[in-house]
Design an enzyme around this catalytic site. Structure first.
Site, PDB file in Angstrom:
ATOM      1  N   SER A 241      36.036 -19.913  23.707  1.00 25.60           N
ATOM      2  CA  SER A 241      36.862 -20.923  23.873  1.00 25.60           C
ATOM      3  C   SER A 241      38.051 -20.926  24.707  1.00 25.60           C
ATOM      4  CB  SER A 241      36.921 -21.853  22.527  1.00 25.60           C
ATOM      5  OG  SER A 241      37.636 -21.040  21.690  1.00 25.60           O
ATOM      6  N   HIS A 271      29.565 -18.924  18.393  1.00 28.12           N
ATOM      7  CA  HIS A 271      31.098 -19.059  18.422  1.00 28.12           C
ATOM      8  C   HIS A 271      31.405 -19.811  17.366  1.00 28.12           C
ATOM      9  CE1 HIS A 271      35.326 -18.810  19.768  1.00 28.12           C
ATOM     10  NE2 HIS A 271      35.171 -19.767  20.935  1.00 28.12           N
ATOM     11  N   HIS A 318      31.396  -9.506  14.494  1.00 28.92           N
ATOM     12  CA  HIS A 318      32.433  -9.963  15.444  1.00 28.92           C
ATOM     13  C   HIS A 318      32.407  -9.098  16.716  1.00 28.92           C
ATOM     14  CE1 HIS A 318      36.356 -11.120  17.022  1.00 28.92           C
ATOM     15  NE2 HIS A 318      36.129 -12.255  16.278  1.00 28.92           N
ATOM     16  N   ARG A 327      41.255 -14.216   8.319  1.00 29.84           N
ATOM     17  CA  ARG A 327      41.223 -15.407   8.222  1.00 29.84           C
ATOM     18  C   ARG A 327      40.094 -15.789   7.064  1.00 29.84           C
ATOM     19  NH1 ARG A 327      39.671 -16.714  14.452  1.00 29.84           N
ATOM     20  NH2 ARG A 327      38.178 -15.133  13.799  1.00 29.84           N
TER      21      ARG A 327
HETATM   22  N1  NMX Z   1      23.438 -10.899  11.918  1.00 29.42           N
HETATM   23  C1  NMX Z   1      22.466 -10.153  12.502  1.00 29.42           C
HETATM   24  N2  NMX Z   1      22.296  -9.331  13.519  1.00 29.42           N
HETATM   25  C2  NMX Z   1      23.721  -9.125  14.038  1.00 29.42           C
HETATM   26  C3  NMX Z   1      24.757 -10.044  13.476  1.00 29.42           C
HETATM   27  C4  NMX Z   1      24.469 -10.638  12.343  1.00 29.42           C
HETATM   28  N3  NMX Z   1      25.326 -11.300  11.574  1.00 29.42           N
HETATM   29  N4  NMX Z   1      25.870  -9.689  14.052  1.00 29.42           N
HETATM   30  C5  NMX Z   1      25.482  -8.894  15.226  1.00 29.42           C
HETATM   31  N5  NMX Z   1      24.297  -8.493  15.100  1.00 29.42           N
HETATM   32  C6  NMX Z   1      23.007  -7.774  15.937  1.00 29.42           C
HETATM   33  C7  NMX Z   1      23.469  -8.494  17.321  1.00 29.42           C
HETATM   34  O1  NMX Z   1      22.643  -9.509  17.420  1.00 29.42           O
HETATM   35  C8  NMX Z   1      22.706  -7.429  18.272  1.00 29.42           C
HETATM   36  O2  NMX Z   1      21.615  -7.081  18.223  1.00 29.42           O
HETATM   37  P1  NMX Z   1      20.562  -6.908  19.495  1.00 29.42           P
HETATM   38  O3  NMX Z   1      21.085  -5.501  19.732  1.00 29.42           O
HETATM   39  O4  NMX Z   1      19.232  -6.779  18.858  1.00 29.42           O
HETATM   40  O5  NMX Z   1      20.921  -7.923  20.269  1.00 29.42           O
HETATM   41  C9  NMX Z   1      23.493  -6.053  17.643  1.00 29.42           C
HETATM   42  O6  NMX Z   1      23.502  -6.362  16.251  1.00 29.42           O
HETATM   43  C10 NMX Z   1      24.807  -5.560  18.314  1.00 29.42           C
HETATM   44  O7  NMX Z   1      25.750  -6.777  18.203  1.00 29.42           O
HETATM   45  P2  NMX Z   1      27.154  -6.384  18.096  1.00 29.42           P
HETATM   46  O8  NMX Z   1      27.674  -5.654  19.300  1.00 29.42           O
HETATM   47  O9  NMX Z   1      27.609  -6.051  16.725  1.00 29.42           O
HETATM   48  O10 NMX Z   1      27.700  -8.044  18.110  1.00 29.42           O
HETATM   49  P3  NMX Z   1      28.066  -8.804  19.483  1.00 29.42           P
HETATM   50  O11 NMX Z   1      29.677  -8.464  19.774  1.00 29.42           O
HETATM   51  O12 NMX Z   1      27.302  -8.844  20.506  1.00 29.42           O
HETATM   52  O13 NMX Z   1      28.298 -10.159  18.894  1.00 29.42           O
HETATM   53  C11 NMX Z   1      28.614 -11.823  17.142  1.00 29.42           C
HETATM   54  C12 NMX Z   1      29.246 -10.666  17.944  1.00 29.42           C
HETATM   55  C13 NMX Z   1      29.976 -12.482  16.524  1.00 29.42           C
HETATM   56  C14 NMX Z   1      28.009 -12.937  18.254  1.00 29.42           C
HETATM   57  C15 NMX Z   1      27.669 -11.740  16.308  1.00 29.42           C
HETATM   58  O14 NMX Z   1      28.128 -10.470  15.263  1.00 29.42           O
HETATM   59  C16 NMX Z   1      26.845 -12.578  15.795  1.00 29.42           C
HETATM   60  O15 NMX Z   1      25.881 -13.028  16.281  1.00 29.42           O
HETATM   61  N6  NMX Z   1      27.274 -13.123  14.297  1.00 29.42           N
HETATM   62  C17 NMX Z   1      26.837 -14.219  13.849  1.00 29.42           C
HETATM   63  C18 NMX Z   1      27.180 -15.462  14.221  1.00 29.42           C
HETATM   64  C19 NMX Z   1      28.646 -15.735  13.788  1.00 29.42           C
HETATM   65  O16 NMX Z   1      29.023 -15.511  12.779  1.00 29.42           O
HETATM   66  N7  NMX Z   1      29.559 -16.195  14.754  1.00 29.42           N
HETATM   67  C20 NMX Z   1      30.896 -16.458  14.763  1.00 29.42           C
HETATM   68  C21 NMX Z   1      31.938 -15.518  15.414  1.00 29.42           C
HETATM   69  C22 NMX Z   1      33.262 -16.052  15.124  1.00 29.42           C
HETATM   70  N8  NMX Z   1      33.613 -17.306  15.750  1.00 29.42           N
HETATM   71  O17 NMX Z   1      34.109 -18.421  15.167  1.00 29.42           O
HETATM   72  O18 NMX Z   1      33.567 -17.285  17.066  1.00 29.42           O
HETATM   73  C1  MLT Z   2      37.348 -16.769  17.494  1.00 30.20           C
HETATM   74  O1  MLT Z   2      38.235 -17.258  16.647  1.00 30.20           O
HETATM   75  O2  MLT Z   2      37.722 -17.204  18.779  1.00 30.20           O
HETATM   76  C2  MLT Z   2      36.311 -15.989  17.157  1.00 30.20           C
HETATM   77  O3  MLT Z   2      36.596 -15.092  16.004  1.00 30.20           O
HETATM   78  C3  MLT Z   2      35.708 -15.184  18.155  1.00 30.20           C
HETATM   79  C4  MLT Z   2      36.331 -14.074  19.039  1.00 30.20           C
HETATM   80  O4  MLT Z   2      37.390 -13.829  18.771  1.00 30.20           O
HETATM   81  O5  MLT Z   2      35.672 -13.519  19.727  1.00 30.20           O
END
Ligand code: NMX
Ligand code: MLT
Length: 441
Positions: A241, A271, A318, A327
């Site tokens: 964002s 996100h 994350h 947070r």
């Molecule tokens: N559950 C299952 N698998 C996960 C999760 C999770 N919570 N987090 C990461 N992974 C997987 C990810 O999908 C990836 O799998 P693959 O190689 O098969 O594609 C692998 O672990 C490596 O990912 P990371 O490098 O640890 O995470 P990345 O930086 O790519 O993504 C998020 C970060 C936040 C997108 C990821 O952790 C996620 O999808 N979390 C769940 C959704 C979530 O809670 N998002 C909110 C973030 C905060 N916000 O408000 O923005």
């Molecule tokens: C945020 O507050 O924007 C989320 O934690 C995602 C991020 O920092 O990448």
């Protein structure tokens, strides 16, 4: 001009001169190397942006102009007798770079009250959508409809000098921040309360008034809104964002267009939409297990099932953080102080015990710990706000504080249109064979 704009002008002129000097002396210093895999993997770990309002440390979490969340809770002004920081104070801190006193915060509260009028066509634009539309679709529609009010767009069309850009962005940002709570509350009351709208209360602070217009008069819900609006405001510049708002703003799209773009990014499930996904996931678990209070063993089974279906566990992981999100901790502390026995909060805490070791055991998840979204929904449900599709709108109202403060800085520092070089895999292959160069000018 008003104390906030006057103070910002002084700070921005000093920073601008300092930055020119800094770049003249050190502009050609190397700050890192980029590996091929990084450009295929979301540019993770590449430092490529400047955002003055906050900085994220992987282990410590977010600091706003150097202040951690517990420090903000201690040092930012509060309402008389209150315990949570006023988000107006955080906006001042992000914009000016110094802690505000009570007078500065009162100035922002009254300035936002004065600027808060929302023209009728904005409500008409939201009403044109079916009531089944997602609240984030309504929110972005409302922001886009408000764009008719942009000072920046009008002044640019009149031939504004580039040295005045920041001032028009400042005015638009202040107007937008003043108006967003009204738009958010309108969406909530339209979709979930049979169009029974509540007029703003000019005696309340920004977050308190949001709570009031949503229809929640409990003083502790108002305190929750103050905390919620503070902790969701900013997470340095690279999150979707913030980065989107900055990117779109770099084309001199006005703050309404830029914020709407950023909010479209916040509406993605990886996100900001994750806050709705967490509560939805817990409710589906309760339904499937036919119990209101799943045991840790049952939660574990459900987590494994979620993963086996190729889904993420929402609220966990994350891109930058490598520990429990402060947070999350701030919200956990709020629940411990106000309603430690709440059943949904108890589930959130049990999930916190169960999920990290499972994610860790997968061997690929870089951060198995909870993020901000793992806790926020349970606090809202406690007060009766069970309509989880609305939660990302609240995140968005808060996030506007940080991304708009940043946008004002972007224009004051004269940041360029953002335009990184991209390549094709064909070019990468040819570069690997020594035939072509991969870098741009
Ligand atoms: N559950 C299952 N698998 C996960 C999760 C999770 N919570 N987090 C990461 N992974 C997987 C990810 O999908 C990836 O799998 P693959 O190689 O098969 O594609 C692998 O672990 C490596 O990912 P990371 O490098 O640890 O995470 P990345 O930086 O790519 O993504 C998020 C970060 C936040 C997108 C990821 O952790 C996620 O999808 N979390 C769940 C959704 C979530 O809670 N998002 C909110 C973030 C905060 N916000 O408000 O923005
Ligand atoms: C945020 O507050 O924007 C989320 O934690 C995602 C991020 O920092 O990448």
């Amino acid at each position: 001009m008003g104390i906030l704009k006057d103070r910002f002008k002084v700070k921005a002129e000093a920073s601008s001169a300092e930055l020119k000097d800094l770049l003249k002396q050190h502009g050609n210093k190397k700050i890192g190397e980029v590996q091929l895999s990084q450009i295929y993997q979301g540019m993770r770990g590449i430092t490529g942006l400047v955002s003055e309002t906050s900085l994220l440390d992987a282990k410590e979490g977010i600091r706003f102009r150097g202040y951690s969340i517990p420090e903000l809770q201690e040092k930012l002004p509060k309402i008389p007798g209150g315990t949570e920081p006023l988000p107006e104070g955080l906006f001042y801190l992000m914009l000016i770079g110094e802690l505000p006193d009570d007078e500065a915060v009162a100035y922002i509260t009254s300035s936002w009250q004065r600027r808060s009028h929302v023209p009728n066509h904005v409500f008409a634009a939201i009403d044109a959508l079916p009531v089944t539309a997602h609240p984030m679709t309504m929110f972005v529609t409302g922001i886009m409809a408000l764009q008719t009010e942009s000072n920046f767009a009008r002044r640019y069309a009149e031939g504004m000098n580039k040295k005045d850009y920041w001032e028009a962005v400042f005015d638009d940002s202040m107007d937008l921040l003043a108006r967003l709570p009204r738009v958010a509350a309108y969406i909530y009351r339209r979709k979930y309360r049979n169009n029974q709208h509540i007029q703003p209360n000019g005696l309340l602070d920004w977050a308190g008034n949001l709570a009031h217009m949503l229809g929640y008069e409990d003083e502790s819900f108002k305190e929750l809104m103050r905390l919620y609006m503070t902790i969701h405001a900013d997470h340095e510049g690279g999150n979707v964002s913030a980065h989107t708002t900055h990117l779109v703003g770099s084309a001199l799209s006005d703050p309404y267009l830029s914020l709407a773009a950023g909010m479209n990014g916040l509406a993605g499930p990886l996100h900001g939409l994750a806050n709705q996904e967490v509560v939805k996931w817990i409710m589906e678990m309760q339904k499937e297990l036919k119990t209101e209070v799943p045991t840790k063993k049952q939660i574990e089974t459900y987590v494994r099932k979620t993963l086996s279906e190729g889904k993420v566990v929402p609220g966990y992981g994350h891109a930058v953080l490598r520990k429990t999100d402060p947070r999350f901790t701030a919200q956990m502390d709020f629940a411990k102080r106000h309603f430690p026995e709440d059943p949904l909060v108890q589930i959130v805490w049990n999930v916190y015990d169960v999920v990290p070791p499972i994610l860790e055991s997968l061997g690929k998840v870089k951060n198995p710990w909870p993020n901000v979204d793992a806790h926020s929904g349970a606090l809202l449900v406690h007060y009766g706000m069970v309509e989880y599709e609305f939660y990302t709108v609240l995140f968005g109202v808060s996030r506007a504080l940080g991304v708009l403060a940043s946008l004002i800085w972007d224009r004051a520092l004269g940041f360029a249109i953002e335009r990184p070089k991209s390549v094709t895999t064909e070019l990468v292959k040819s570069w690997l064979q020594g035939k072509d160069e991969i870098w741009g000018e």
